[in-house]
Motif scaffolding. Structure first.
Motif, PDB file in Angstrom:
ATOM      1  N   ALA A  62       0.831  -1.215   0.000  1.00 46.27           N
ATOM      2  CA  ALA A  62       0.000   0.000   0.000  1.00 46.27           C
ATOM      3  C   ALA A  62       0.860   1.257   0.000  1.00 46.27           C
ATOM      4  CB  ALA A  62      -0.922  -0.007   1.209  1.00 46.27           C
ATOM      5  N   GLN A  63       2.097   1.123   0.489  1.00 46.89           N
ATOM      6  CA  GLN A  63       3.017   2.257   0.507  1.00 46.89           C
ATOM      7  C   GLN A  63       3.971   2.256  -0.683  1.00 46.89           C
ATOM      8  OE1 GLN A  63       4.752   3.318   4.291  1.00 46.89           O
ATOM      9  NE2 GLN A  63       3.086   2.362   5.440  1.00 46.89           N
ATOM     10  N   GLY A  64       3.669   1.412  -1.660  1.00 45.24           N
ATOM     11  CA  GLY A  64       4.454   1.409  -2.892  1.00 45.24           C
ATOM     12  C   GLY A  64       5.648   0.478  -2.904  1.00 45.24           C
ATOM     13  N   ILE A  65       5.825  -0.308  -1.848  1.00 44.92           N
ATOM     14  CA  ILE A  65       6.932  -1.263  -1.786  1.00 44.92           C
ATOM     15  C   ILE A  65       6.539  -2.523  -2.543  1.00 44.92           C
ATOM     16  CG2 ILE A  65       8.379  -2.660  -0.257  1.00 44.92           C
ATOM     17  CD1 ILE A  65       7.893  -0.538   1.925  1.00 44.92           C
ATOM     18  N   LYS A  66       7.393  -2.959  -3.442  1.00 43.71           N
ATOM     19  CA  LYS A  66       7.118  -4.186  -4.197  1.00 43.71           C
ATOM     20  C   LYS A  66       7.514  -5.391  -3.360  1.00 43.71           C
ATOM     21  CE  LYS A  66       5.879  -1.582  -7.592  1.00 43.71           C
ATOM     22  NZ  LYS A  66       4.438  -1.340  -7.804  1.00 43.71           N
ATOM     23  N   VAL A  67       6.728  -6.453  -3.445  1.00 45.88           N
ATOM     24  CA  VAL A  67       6.983  -7.658  -2.653  1.00 45.88           C
ATOM     25  C   VAL A  67       7.125  -8.864  -3.581  1.00 45.88           C
ATOM     26  CG1 VAL A  67       6.097  -9.229  -0.890  1.00 45.88           C
ATOM     27  CG2 VAL A  67       5.755  -6.753  -0.657  1.00 45.88           C
ATOM     28  N   VAL A  68       8.267  -9.510  -3.478  1.00 43.80           N
ATOM     29  CA  VAL A  68       8.542 -10.737  -4.226  1.00 43.80           C
ATOM     30  C   VAL A  68       8.855 -11.835  -3.218  1.00 43.80           C
ATOM     31  CG1 VAL A  68      10.121 -11.877  -5.843  1.00 43.80           C
ATOM     32  CG2 VAL A  68       9.429  -9.501  -6.242  1.00 43.80           C
ATOM     33  N   THR A  69       8.163 -12.951  -3.323  1.00 45.96           N
ATOM     34  CA  THR A  69       8.485 -14.099  -2.483  1.00 45.96           C
ATOM     35  C   THR A  69       9.294 -15.104  -3.290  1.00 45.96           C
ATOM     36  OG1 THR A  69       6.351 -15.102  -3.019  1.00 45.96           O
ATOM     37  CG2 THR A  69       6.494 -13.872  -0.956  1.00 45.96           C
ATOM     38  N   PHE A  70      10.102 -15.885  -2.594  1.00 47.71           N
ATOM     39  CA  PHE A  70      10.861 -16.962  -3.247  1.00 47.71           C
ATOM     40  C   PHE A  70      10.957 -18.132  -2.284  1.00 47.71           C
ATOM     41  CE2 PHE A  70      14.107 -14.839  -0.777  1.00 47.71           C
ATOM     42  CZ  PHE A  70      14.986 -15.843  -0.388  1.00 47.71           C
ATOM     43  N   ASP A  71      11.188 -19.303  -2.806  1.00 48.00           N
ATOM     44  CA  ASP A  71      11.352 -20.533  -2.024  1.00 48.00           C
ATOM     45  C   ASP A  71      10.054 -20.961  -1.345  1.00 48.00           C
ATOM     46  OD1 ASP A  71      13.374 -22.556  -0.753  1.00 48.00           O
ATOM     47  OD2 ASP A  71      12.221 -21.787   0.931  1.00 48.00           O
ATOM     48  N   SER A  72       9.459 -20.075  -0.518  1.00 48.46           N
ATOM     49  CA  SER A  72       8.225 -20.405   0.199  1.00 48.46           C
ATOM     50  C   SER A  72       7.279 -19.214   0.096  1.00 48.46           C
ATOM     51  CB  SER A  72       8.549 -20.720   1.656  1.00 48.46           C
ATOM     52  OG  SER A  72       7.399 -21.178   2.333  1.00 48.46           O
ATOM     53  N   ASP A  73       6.107 -19.431  -0.458  1.00 48.62           N
ATOM     54  CA  ASP A  73       5.200 -18.348  -0.836  1.00 48.62           C
ATOM     55  C   ASP A  73       4.276 -17.934   0.310  1.00 48.62           C
ATOM     56  OD1 ASP A  73       4.042 -16.507  -2.546  1.00 48.62           O
ATOM     57  OD2 ASP A  73       2.841 -17.967  -3.652  1.00 48.62           O
ATOM     58  N   VAL A  74       3.648 -16.775   0.131  1.00 44.56           N
ATOM     59  CA  VAL A  74       2.516 -16.357   0.970  1.00 44.56           C
ATOM     60  C   VAL A  74       1.260 -16.427   0.107  1.00 44.56           C
ATOM     61  CG1 VAL A  74       3.876 -14.844   2.456  1.00 44.56           C
ATOM     62  CG2 VAL A  74       2.847 -13.922   0.373  1.00 44.56           C
ATOM     63  N   ALA A  75       0.109 -16.179   0.713  1.00 48.85           N
ATOM     64  CA  ALA A  75      -1.129 -16.082  -0.065  1.00 48.85           C
ATOM     65  C   ALA A  75      -0.936 -14.989  -1.123  1.00 48.85           C
ATOM     66  CB  ALA A  75      -2.289 -15.745   0.854  1.00 48.85           C
ATOM     67  N   PRO A  76      -1.451 -15.200  -2.341  1.00 47.65           N
ATOM     68  CA  PRO A  76      -1.184 -14.282  -3.455  1.00 47.65           C
ATOM     69  C   PRO A  76      -1.479 -12.817  -3.172  1.00 47.65           C
ATOM     70  CG  PRO A  76      -2.204 -16.275  -4.278  1.00 47.65           C
ATOM     71  CD  PRO A  76      -2.234 -16.365  -2.775  1.00 47.65           C
TER      72      PRO A  76
END
Length: 334
Positions: free
Chosen positions: A111-125
């Motif tokens: 919401a503050q404009g930070i991009k989030v990339v997960t790797f190896d183990s994911d979170v809910a989309p």
């Protein structure tokens, strides 16, 4: 101006032109602040993924760092995420300790404009833009069962020594393994126990000991976690069961080399964790530069790894895992 000065000026100009050309080719903004956040620190696997990510960030001119908790708890990661939000990072690249518990904090980050990339183990989309999968979950799971069957001669009791009960990647693989075991080809294989070492060396060592004591007819153990497989191998290497109980799973060549060479382990699998971190960081840089959004069909170039395409649910797949054994293990160093 003399000839020497002309040549020097020309050399500098050409060098600057080449550098600008490379920057324009990559398309990634310079100076992006990107943080690698592993499940926890002081784990050889995540040290390698982080180093791969930091290499990529340096390559495209970003400012990178790696931070993380000393344990595998979700609350510990939430604390770090909140700090990174306050630090106004451009992107967070993380391996999640829990699929759902991290989502509220990650939503605040996005919401503050930070991009989030997960790797190896994911979170809910809804908690990230893109997930970098080391390999297709069904490919990993089916490959592990196929290898276990081969090592056991296609029949007998075996167990799984997993990481934490909430690890999304582990749980996805285990669910597929259980479905795979319903096939006629594996009718003589029986999964007797799923144990959890909590991605802790001593806990995994103790769990392996417990499995061998509780199931005297055990013929194999799959440990799809780098901490678990190395701890299990360490116990098995001095046990009377060495050579009788087949151990496989996911580990790094440097962790497992001695166990392969002394016959404790015949074969195991993994992808290159350095490449996983490298790809995740390039993805974050591309997102933070507005080159991609995470929608299906987006394409981008990840440095030395080449071109990738975003698939369904924002997933990008690194590639198939490698099987390591005596014949090839010395060709790898990670």
């Amino acid at each position: 101006m003399n000839k020497r000065l002309i040549v020097s000026a020309l050399t500098v100009t050409l060098g600057l032109t080449a550098a600008v050309g490379l920057a324009q080719t990559s398309g990634i903004k310079k100076g992006l602040k990107i943080t690698m956040l592993p499940k926890f620190i002081n784990n050889p696997y995540f040290t390698t993924t982080d180093n791969g990510g930091l290499e990529a960030i340096k390559e495209f001119g970003g400012v990178g760092k790696a931070v993380g908790p000393s344990d595998g708890g979700a609350s510990s990661q939430v604390s770090y995420i909140n700090t990174l939000i306050a630090q106004r990072q451009d992107a967070i690249v993380l391996a999640a300790n829990d699929a759902n518990a991290l989502v509220p904090s990650l939503k605040r980050a996005m919401a503050q404009g930070i991009k989030v990339v997960t790797f190896d183990s994911d979170v809910a989309p809804e908690g990230r833009q893109i997930f970098i999968n080391q390999a297709k979950s069904d490919g990993i799971a089916k490959g592990q069962i196929e290898l276990m069957s081969k090592l056991m001669g296609g029949k007998g009791e075996f167990a799984i020594l997993s990481a934490t009960p909430n690890a999304t990647n582990q749980n996805a693989w285990i669910a597929i393994m259980q479905e795979e075991l319903k096939k006629p080809a594996y009718k003589d294989m029986k999964l007797v126990k799923i144990a959890y070492g909590n991605d802790d060396d001593q806990k995994s060592f103790t769990e392996m000991q417990g499995l061998l004591q509780a199931y005297p007819n055990l013929k194999g153990v799959i440990s799809p976690t780098t901490v678990g497989i190395s701890a299990a191998a360490r116990y098995l290497s001095t046990s009377p069961k060495k050579g009788k109980v087949m151990l496989t799973g996911l580990g790094t060549p440097n962790q497992m080399r001695s166990f392969i060479k002394d016959g404790t382990v015949t074969a195991f699998q993994l992808w290159n964790p350095s490449d996983l971190g490298y790809l995740a960081a390039y993805t974050a840089g591309s997102l933070a530069s507005g080159m991609i959004t995470g929608k299906e069909g987006d394409t981008f170039t990840a440095g030395k790894l080449g071109k990738y395409t975003v698939g369904k649910n924002g997933e990008v797949v690194l590639g198939p895992p490698t099987t390591f054994d005596k014949a090839n293990i010395d060709k790898f160093n990670f």
